[in-house]
Design a protein around this motif. Structure first.
Motif, PDB file in Angstrom:
ATOM      1  N   THR A 122       4.373 -26.732  33.733  1.00 28.92           N
ATOM      2  CA  THR A 122       4.288 -27.618  32.573  1.00 28.92           C
ATOM      3  C   THR A 122       5.627 -28.328  32.420  1.00 28.92           C
ATOM      4  O   THR A 122       6.619 -27.970  33.081  1.00 28.92           O
ATOM      5  CB  THR A 122       3.991 -26.815  31.296  1.00 28.92           C
ATOM      6  N   ALA A 123       5.648 -29.301  31.552  1.00 26.38           N
ATOM      7  CA  ALA A 123       6.910 -29.999  31.294  1.00 26.38           C
ATOM      8  C   ALA A 123       7.960 -29.025  30.774  1.00 26.38           C
ATOM      9  O   ALA A 123       9.139 -29.105  31.128  1.00 26.38           O
ATOM     10  CB  ALA A 123       6.684 -31.127  30.292  1.00 26.38           C
ATOM     11  N   ALA A 148      13.044 -38.379  37.395  1.00 23.41           N
ATOM     12  CA  ALA A 148      12.397 -38.041  36.119  1.00 23.41           C
ATOM     13  C   ALA A 148      13.468 -37.681  35.096  1.00 23.41           C
ATOM     14  O   ALA A 148      13.922 -36.534  35.038  1.00 23.41           O
ATOM     15  CB  ALA A 148      11.423 -36.885  36.312  1.00 23.41           C
ATOM     16  N   SER A 162       6.753 -34.250  27.628  1.00 24.72           N
ATOM     17  CA  SER A 162       5.383 -33.780  27.828  1.00 24.72           C
ATOM     18  C   SER A 162       4.437 -34.939  28.111  1.00 24.72           C
ATOM     19  O   SER A 162       3.576 -34.856  28.998  1.00 24.72           O
ATOM     20  CB  SER A 162       4.919 -33.002  26.595  1.00 24.72           C
ATOM     21  N   PHE A 165       5.143 -36.224  31.627  1.00 27.48           N
ATOM     22  CA  PHE A 165       4.600 -35.305  32.634  1.00 27.48           C
ATOM     23  C   PHE A 165       3.085 -35.455  32.745  1.00 27.48           C
ATOM     24  O   PHE A 165       2.529 -35.500  33.849  1.00 27.48           O
ATOM     25  CB  PHE A 165       4.966 -33.867  32.268  1.00 27.48           C
ATOM     26  N   ASN A 169       1.964 -37.119  36.167  1.00 26.32           N
ATOM     27  CA  ASN A 169       1.363 -36.053  36.975  1.00 26.32           C
ATOM     28  C   ASN A 169       1.862 -36.106  38.427  1.00 26.32           C
ATOM     29  O   ASN A 169       1.083 -36.154  39.378  1.00 26.32           O
ATOM     30  CB  ASN A 169      -0.168 -36.152  36.937  1.00 26.32           C
ATOM     31  N   SER A 174       7.073 -31.828  40.947  1.00 30.92           N
ATOM     32  CA  SER A 174       6.909 -30.418  40.580  1.00 30.92           C
ATOM     33  C   SER A 174       7.236 -29.513  41.755  1.00 30.92           C
ATOM     34  O   SER A 174       7.908 -28.480  41.602  1.00 30.92           O
ATOM     35  CB  SER A 174       5.474 -30.161  40.106  1.00 30.92           C
TER      36      SER A 174
END
Length: 227
Positions: A122-123, A148, A162, A165, A169, A174
């Motif tokens: 998750t963020a 980012a 959030s 993110f 996606n 990630s």
């Protein structure tokens, strides 16, 4: 950390001596049990006192039949090697169990870690990992930050991060954060203790090998000079 600190690749020593490299023995029950194999074999095959109980297997190296092949290291010497070798391995394993990060102990390797964690990121936890990466490898962290900016929780609000993110996606981002985080925990955390553990393992295996080497040489002597 300096804002303009450049990316510095891992050194050869960091790639070779790290917590993941120590994991192989630090968590292997089979390897731990295998240490006892030479001693069990000695008791079953060669110890004179066990001859009556082993159908003649014991005492394959007697003390009086082969004068050329007398013990080349005393019993006390062998006992000391075994004791201090086992002690060294034990201390090294304690250090590994206490100081190696759970990420290293839980997952087989970096690929296993990324594969199993990528679907749960998750963020929030990416930003938390980024703090760890920034503290140890600022050059890598700044490369991630160029892709980012929301990773830096000191500059970007969590809601903004959030939303970014969820909207973007970016799986590759990630993956890179996860891999960088694993490498920091593996190669940059408690480096002196990882090095100490590796040295203790080398000393331990070396000491445990000494009685076996002398014993193997004695077996060869019996084969060559035996009756």
């Amino acid at each position: 950390m300096s804002d303009n600190q450049a990316y510095v690749p891992d050194t050869w020593f960091q790639k070779v001596v790290n917590w993941h490299a120590l994991r192989g023995f630090g968590q292997s029950k089979i390897a731990s049990l295998s240490i006892a194999t030479p001693f069990v074999g000695y008791l079953i095959l060669y110890h004179e006192a066990l001859r009556p109980f082993m159908g003649g297997l014991g005492g394959l190296i007697g003390s009086g039949s082969h004068e050329q092949c007398g013990p080349w290291i005393s019993f006390i010497g062998r006992l000391n090697c075994i004791y201090f070798g086992a002690l060294s391995l034990g201390i090294g394993t304690i250090i590994y169990r206490v100081f190696a990060h759970p990420v290293i102990k839980r997952f087989d390797d970096i690929s296993d870690y990324v594969e199993r964690q990528i679907s749960t990121v998750t963020a929030r936890n990416l930003r938390s990992m980024f703090v760890t990466i920034m503290s140890r490898r600022s050059g890598v962290a700044r490369q991630l930050l160029r892709r980012a900016e929301w990773l830096d929780r000191s500059k970007v609000d969590f809601k903004v991060a959030s939303d970014a993110f969820s909207t973007r996606n970016d799986r590759s981002l990630s993956v890179d954060v996860l891999r960088s985080y694993y490498n920091v925990r593996d190669r940059y955390e408690f480096r002196p203790l990882a090095t100490m553990t590796a040295i203790l393992y080398l000393i331990g295996f070396g000491l445990l090998a000494i009685p076996g080497l002398f014993f193997t040489a004695r077996v060869g002597c019996v084969i060559v000079f035996g009756d």
